[in-house]
Design a protein around this motif. Structure first.
Motif, PDB file in Angstrom:
ATOM      1  N   UNK A  66       0.802  -0.836   0.196  1.00 48.80           N
ATOM      2  CA  UNK A  66      -0.527   0.121  -0.284  1.00 48.80           C
ATOM      3  C   UNK A  66       0.542   1.244   0.041  1.00 48.80           C
ATOM      4  N   UNK A  67       2.314   1.121  -0.392  1.00 52.93           N
ATOM      5  CA  UNK A  67       3.040   2.613  -0.535  1.00 52.93           C
ATOM      6  C   UNK A  67       4.078   1.861  -1.425  1.00 52.93           C
ATOM      7  N   UNK A  68       4.254   3.090  -1.706  1.00 52.67           N
ATOM      8  CA  UNK A  68       5.846   2.580  -2.723  1.00 52.67           C
ATOM      9  C   UNK A  68       6.803   2.511  -1.987  1.00 52.67           C
ATOM     10  N   UNK A  69       8.110   2.558  -3.388  1.00 51.55           N
ATOM     11  CA  UNK A  69       9.360   2.000  -2.796  1.00 51.55           C
ATOM     12  C   UNK A  69       9.799   3.265  -1.869  1.00 51.55           C
ATOM     13  N   UNK A  70       9.580   4.910  -2.649  1.00 50.14           N
ATOM     14  CA  UNK A  70       9.834   5.297  -1.486  1.00 50.14           C
ATOM     15  C   UNK A  70       8.806   5.802   0.140  1.00 50.14           C
ATOM     16  N   UNK A  71       7.628   5.246   0.298  1.00 51.88           N
ATOM     17  CA  UNK A  71       7.050   5.390   1.082  1.00 51.88           C
ATOM     18  C   UNK A  71       5.614   6.110   0.791  1.00 51.88           C
ATOM     19  N   UNK A  72       5.254   6.631  -0.413  1.00 50.53           N
ATOM     20  CA  UNK A  72       4.795   7.321  -0.634  1.00 50.53           C
ATOM     21  C   UNK A  72       3.041   6.574  -1.039  1.00 50.53           C
ATOM     22  N   UNK A  73       1.577   7.130  -0.099  1.00 44.64           N
ATOM     23  CA  UNK A  73       1.228   6.153  -0.065  1.00 44.64           C
ATOM     24  C   UNK A  73       0.809   6.259  -2.093  1.00 44.64           C
ATOM     25  N   UNK A  74      -0.275   4.953  -2.276  1.00 45.26           N
ATOM     26  CA  UNK A  74      -0.213   4.534  -3.858  1.00 45.26           C
ATOM     27  C   UNK A  74      -1.809   4.602  -3.853  1.00 45.26           C
ATOM     28  N   UNK A  75      -2.515   3.690  -4.318  1.00 46.18           N
ATOM     29  CA  UNK A  75      -3.815   3.868  -4.484  1.00 46.18           C
ATOM     30  C   UNK A  75      -4.848   3.826  -2.864  1.00 46.18           C
ATOM     31  N   UNK A  76      -4.303   2.683  -2.267  1.00 44.64           N
ATOM     32  CA  UNK A  76      -4.715   3.055  -0.696  1.00 44.64           C
ATOM     33  C   UNK A  76      -4.270   3.077  -0.199  1.00 44.64           C
ATOM     34  N   UNK A  77      -3.741   4.536   0.891  1.00 44.52           N
ATOM     35  CA  UNK A  77      -3.409   5.049   1.993  1.00 44.52           C
ATOM     36  C   UNK A  77      -2.982   4.411   3.079  1.00 44.52           C
ATOM     37  N   UNK A  78      -2.029   4.689   3.394  1.00 44.64           N
ATOM     38  CA  UNK A  78      -2.376   3.534   5.386  1.00 44.64           C
ATOM     39  C   UNK A  78      -3.394   5.051   5.560  1.00 44.64           C
ATOM     40  N   UNK A  79      -4.207   4.865   7.259  1.00 44.96           N
ATOM     41  CA  UNK A  79      -4.812   5.674   7.751  1.00 44.96           C
ATOM     42  C   UNK A  79      -3.929   5.100   9.222  1.00 44.96           C
ATOM     43  N   UNK A  80      -3.147   5.674   9.843  1.00 44.25           N
ATOM     44  CA  UNK A  80      -2.987   6.117  11.033  1.00 44.25           C
ATOM     45  C   UNK A  80      -2.985   7.127  11.648  1.00 44.25           C
ATOM     46  N   UNK A  81      -3.784   6.491  12.909  1.00 43.79           N
ATOM     47  CA  UNK A  81      -4.204   8.038  14.155  1.00 43.79           C
ATOM     48  C   UNK A  81      -2.895   7.726  14.903  1.00 43.79           C
ATOM     49  N   UNK A  82      -2.996   9.539  15.484  1.00 42.44           N
ATOM     50  CA  UNK A  82      -2.076   9.637  16.415  1.00 42.44           C
ATOM     51  C   UNK A  82      -2.733   9.838  18.178  1.00 42.44           C
ATOM     52  N   UNK A  83      -2.682   8.879  19.185  1.00 42.75           N
ATOM     53  CA  UNK A  83      -3.070   9.503  19.789  1.00 42.75           C
ATOM     54  C   UNK A  83      -2.108  10.734  20.911  1.00 42.75           C
ATOM     55  N   UNK A  84      -2.253  12.333  21.000  1.00 42.72           N
ATOM     56  CA  UNK A  84      -1.512  12.920  21.262  1.00 42.72           C
ATOM     57  C   UNK A  84      -1.904  13.189  23.086  1.00 42.72           C
ATOM     58  N   UNK A  85      -3.118  12.714  23.689  1.00 43.81           N
ATOM     59  CA  UNK A  85      -2.735  12.706  25.209  1.00 43.81           C
ATOM     60  C   UNK A  85      -3.770  12.262  25.234  1.00 43.81           C
ATOM     61  N   UNK A  86      -4.004  11.420  26.658  1.00 39.19           N
ATOM     62  CA  UNK A  86      -5.069  10.443  27.558  1.00 39.19           C
ATOM     63  C   UNK A  86      -5.720  11.567  28.489  1.00 39.19           C
ATOM     64  N   UNK A  87      -5.371  12.828  28.116  1.00 39.70           N
ATOM     65  CA  UNK A  87      -6.443  13.459  29.075  1.00 39.70           C
ATOM     66  C   UNK A  87      -6.076  13.721  30.554  1.00 39.70           C
ATOM     67  N   UNK A  88      -4.741  12.793  30.774  1.00 43.35           N
ATOM     68  CA  UNK A  88      -4.325  13.160  32.666  1.00 43.35           C
ATOM     69  C   UNK A  88      -2.942  13.393  32.098  1.00 43.35           C
ATOM     70  N   UNK A  89      -2.195  12.780  31.374  1.00 41.50           N
ATOM     71  CA  UNK A  89      -0.462  13.717  31.647  1.00 41.50           C
ATOM     72  C   UNK A  89      -0.135  13.669  30.145  1.00 41.50           C
TER      73      UNK A  89
END
Length: 355
Positions: free
Chosen positions: A181-204
């Motif tokens: 789902x990524x080209x040799x250089x890491x770029x997305x092709x027709x089916x990009x990855x979907x990545x979530x980022x968890x910035x904080x748990x609201x406590x720390x």
């Protein structure tokens, strides 16, 4: 295990038929693959600590900066690898014990789902607690080294010798289809990855360098045209409470049984959490199990709900190992406090979501 009373014994037992005669199954598998085992590295007393401190050798420091901690519990292994004294090794993990040291020392690790690798005859703390049990993990100086050892161990079919190991070989098809789902250089092709980022748990809130690292990764993924979304799961308060309660459920009786072998005291960072007391009642234990199960189900439902809008479920979640970089020795506070437990504990509670 970092216990004085275990020196020269088999997990505290002087039984001559076992001392220096019993290898764990995972060690036997490594030897069968041609691995060269040359040392055992330092661990904290009890294993249940985000640093590496014991009454045998004291504190293991971070080789990158000796004013800082190397993390724990598998801190000695990460420190040795950071010094390039070893390229790969094993550790165990119930709350971040291979992940925290790797993050602090600039190396790599993976904590697989419990029962992916064999725990047979591996030393453990409080081995009777297996609701949220420890896992054998792989640590290395590169991602390739970690993958090599993990796939090699699975190639030996460990489930044939340990009835607890899940019969699940390395899935090359999933690996290949994901990489495609990524080209040799890491770029997305027709089916990009979907990545979530968890910035904080609201406590720390993560410290600036940790947040900066997440933003660098976010920017790189976006530049490569992959999808990046915010991770907003069910509150982690329940998971933190449940996980810590199970770690302390026996009232520290197993820990004190090992301490009594030599009469050694608890190391200072553990004195608040592991004073001897009554175990929690059975009905409370069962209720915690139910709470943990319900939390797993709610998290599973949330993950599946991420397909709304674009029909694509999140492929992976990025989050800090801890809210800070390597700490000053004795200052790792965000493991034992229920309101601010390390993110690693959450993923141990959510065992099924791991690799």
């Amino acid at each position: 295990m970092g216990y004085v009373g275990w020196i020269g014994t088999y997990e505290g037992s002087p039984d001559p038929t076992r001392v220096h005669r019993v290898n764990s199954q995972v060690v036997k598998e490594l030897l069968s693959l041609g691995a060269v085992l040359f040392c055992k590295t330092s661990l904290p007393q009890t294993l249940l600590l985000g640093e590496t401190v014991n009454n045998i050798i004291g504190t293991t420091l971070n080789p990158v900066n000796q004013l800082l901690s190397c993390g724990g519990s598998s801190g000695g292994e990460a420190a040795l690898q950071a010094l390039r004294g070893s390229s790969v090794g094993l550790g165990t993990d119930i709350g971040g014990s291979v992940r925290i040291p790797a993050a602090f020392c600039g190396t790599y690790s993976i904590k697989p789902t419990h029962d992916r690798l064999s725990y047979r005859d591996v030393a453990n703390t409080n081995p009777g607690q297996d609701t949220y049990a420890s896992s054998v993990g792989v640590m290395g100086t590169s991602i390739d080294a970690v993958k090599l050892v993990l796939t090699s161990l699975l190639s030996t079919s460990p489930w044939l010798r340990d009835p607890n190991v899940v019969n699940m070989p390395w899935n090359s098809e999933v690996e290949t289809s994901t990489l495609a789902r990524a080209n040799p250089d890491g770029s997305a092709n027709s089916a990009p990855l979907k990545i979530a980022i968890y910035w904080t748990d609201g406590v720390v809130t993560p410290h600036p360098p940790v947040e900066r690292g997440l933003r660098i990764v976010q920017g790189a993924l976006q530049d490569l045209k992959h999808k990046v979304v915010v991770w907003d799961p069910p509150s982690q308060t329940t998971a933190k409470k449940v996980h810590l309660a199970f770690l302390e459920a026996d009232g520290a009786h197993d820990v004190h049984q090992q301490l009594d072998l030599s009469g050694e005291p608890l190391v200072p960072p553990l004195r608040g959490s592991f004073q001897l007391r009554d175990p929690i009642p059975l009905l409370e234990y069962q209720d915690l199990t139910i709470q943990g199960k319900a939390y797993n189900e709610a998290y599973y439902d949330y993950w599946n709900s991420t397909s709304r809008g674009d029909g694509q479920v999140v492929d992976a979640v990025l989050m800090p190992v801890a809210p800070h970089a390597a700490v000053i020795p004795g200052k790792f506070y965000h493991t034992g406090e229920p309101a601010s437990a390390t993110e690693c504990m959450i993923w141990k509670t959510l065992n099924r979501f791991q690799s």
